[in-house]
Write an enzyme that holds these catalytic residues in place. Structure first.
Site, mmCIF file in Angstrom:
data_model
loop_
_atom_site.group_PDB
_atom_site.id
_atom_site.type_symbol
_atom_site.label_atom_id
_atom_site.label_comp_id
_atom_site.label_asym_id
_atom_site.label_seq_id
_atom_site.Cartn_x
_atom_site.Cartn_y
_atom_site.Cartn_z
ATOM 1 C CB SER A 86 -0.845 0.013 1.274
ATOM 2 O OG SER A 86 -1.399 1.305 1.503
ATOM 3 C CE1 TYR A 142 -4.453 -2.171 4.876
ATOM 4 C CE2 TYR A 142 -3.391 -0.050 4.523
ATOM 5 C CZ TYR A 142 -3.957 -1.205 4.020
ATOM 6 O OH TYR A 142 -4.010 -1.398 2.662
HETATM 7 C C1 BGC Z 1 -6.169 1.428 1.799
HETATM 8 C C2 BGC Z 1 -7.328 2.207 1.240
HETATM 9 C C3 BGC Z 1 -6.933 3.647 0.998
HETATM 10 C C4 BGC Z 1 -5.640 3.743 0.205
HETATM 11 C C5 BGC Z 1 -5.142 5.170 0.053
HETATM 12 C C6 BGC Z 1 -4.999 1.609 0.880
HETATM 13 O O1 BGC Z 1 -3.931 0.855 1.364
HETATM 14 O O2 BGC Z 1 -6.520 0.054 1.919
HETATM 15 O O3 BGC Z 1 -8.407 2.134 2.156
HETATM 16 O O4 BGC Z 1 -7.945 4.325 0.281
HETATM 17 O O5 BGC Z 1 -4.647 2.962 0.819
HETATM 18 O O6 BGC Z 1 -5.126 5.855 1.272
#
Ligand code: BGC
Length: 271
Positions: free
Chosen positions: A156, A169
């Protein structure tokens, strides 16, 4: 050296964790369109996974669905055994399964912390370990691929952009960055490539609240220089390239597919 073709993955066998929905489903379709046979791994939604398998087959591809919880060692080992018993081996792992359990830090429960770590980080470890074992057992088959195997971790932009309200996360994705790089360094001499894709905001269920109303979407677009929310297939295409021999000299790196979100978020020239 092999050149990039539309069927760049012909003869290769892929496993996509969390493959039945969202980014994972697009990755399954894209790999199948490029000629790979694809295992669609799912946790609980069997109908969704079987439906995707049918659609891939209707388009002339080959796929099968396998249930497994990527955070459980026995499940992961059973899934790899089933795939290898059925198709003989695996060349491509897309470790895509990931979850969010958001909470303000002072309210975050140990359960919310552990669930995210177990799926997003331990799941990567368990799946990559089985893949590396099989890649090493089989070695390189030059007619199939220059590499013994390819691992693609779905990360991410929050592996480098801090994310208040999502500490579990962001910690899992930051951890994944060093997991990916250290593993890439360790297994390169076995001709195994390990890379990550870091998507930005992609239109999927995980972030529905960020795009489902026009107001929310307008807010989100302020963070994206390219001024559109990503489509899951934006990520599918990157996965095909990273899985193919066209990227044979690429290992230990991250491709940010984010419409520019990582380019100094928040800055916008007037007008
Ligand atoms: C998340 C999303 C988010 C994106 C940008 C991703 O890793 O799971 O929920 O919109 O990052 O912030």
């Amino acid at each position: 050296m092999r050149v990039y073709r539309a069927d760049a993955l012909r003869g290769q066998r892929a496993l996509v964790t969390g493959g039945s929905s969202g980014i994972g489903a697009a990755v399954c379709r894209a790999l199948a369109m490029a000629g790979a046979r694809v295992v669609v791994n799912y946790l609980s939604n069997r109908d969704e996974a079987e439906q995707l398998v049918k659609e891939i087959q209707a388009d002339g591809g080959e796929a099968m669905a396998i249930q497994a919880d990527v955070s459980q060692e026995a499940d992961v080992q059973r899934m790899f055994r089933q795939m290898i018993d059925t198709w003989g081996s695996i060349e491509i792992l897309v470790a895509n399964a990931g979850i969010q359990r958001d909470a303000a830090f002072h309210h975050m429960s140990l359960d919310q912390w552990n669930m995210v770590m177990n799926v997003n980080l331990t799941g990567q470890f368990l799946c990559a370990r089985e893949a590396v074992r099989e890649f090493n057992r089989r070695g390189v088959i030059p007619e199939v691929s220059c590499a013994a195997g390819k691992i693609i971790s779905m990360s991410s932009v929050h592996d480098i952009i801090p994310w208040a309200g999502h500490v579990n996360y962001a910690a899992s994705k930051g951890g994944l960055l060093m997991f990916m790089k250290s593993l890439a360094q360790e297994v390169a001499r076995h001709k195994i490539r390990v890379n990550a894709i870091s998507p930005g905001a992609i239109r999927t269920e995980i972030n529905r609240s960020a795009w489902e109303t026009p107001e929310a979407e307008a807010d989100l677009l302020r963070l994206i220089p390219y001024e559109r929310v990503g489509d899951p297939m934006d990520i599918g295409h990157v996965a095909v390239w990273l899985a193919s021999d066209a990227s044979d000299y690429v290992t230990g790196t991250t491709i940010y597919a984010d419409g520019g979100m990582t380019l100094y978020p928040g800055f916008r020239e007037g007008g």
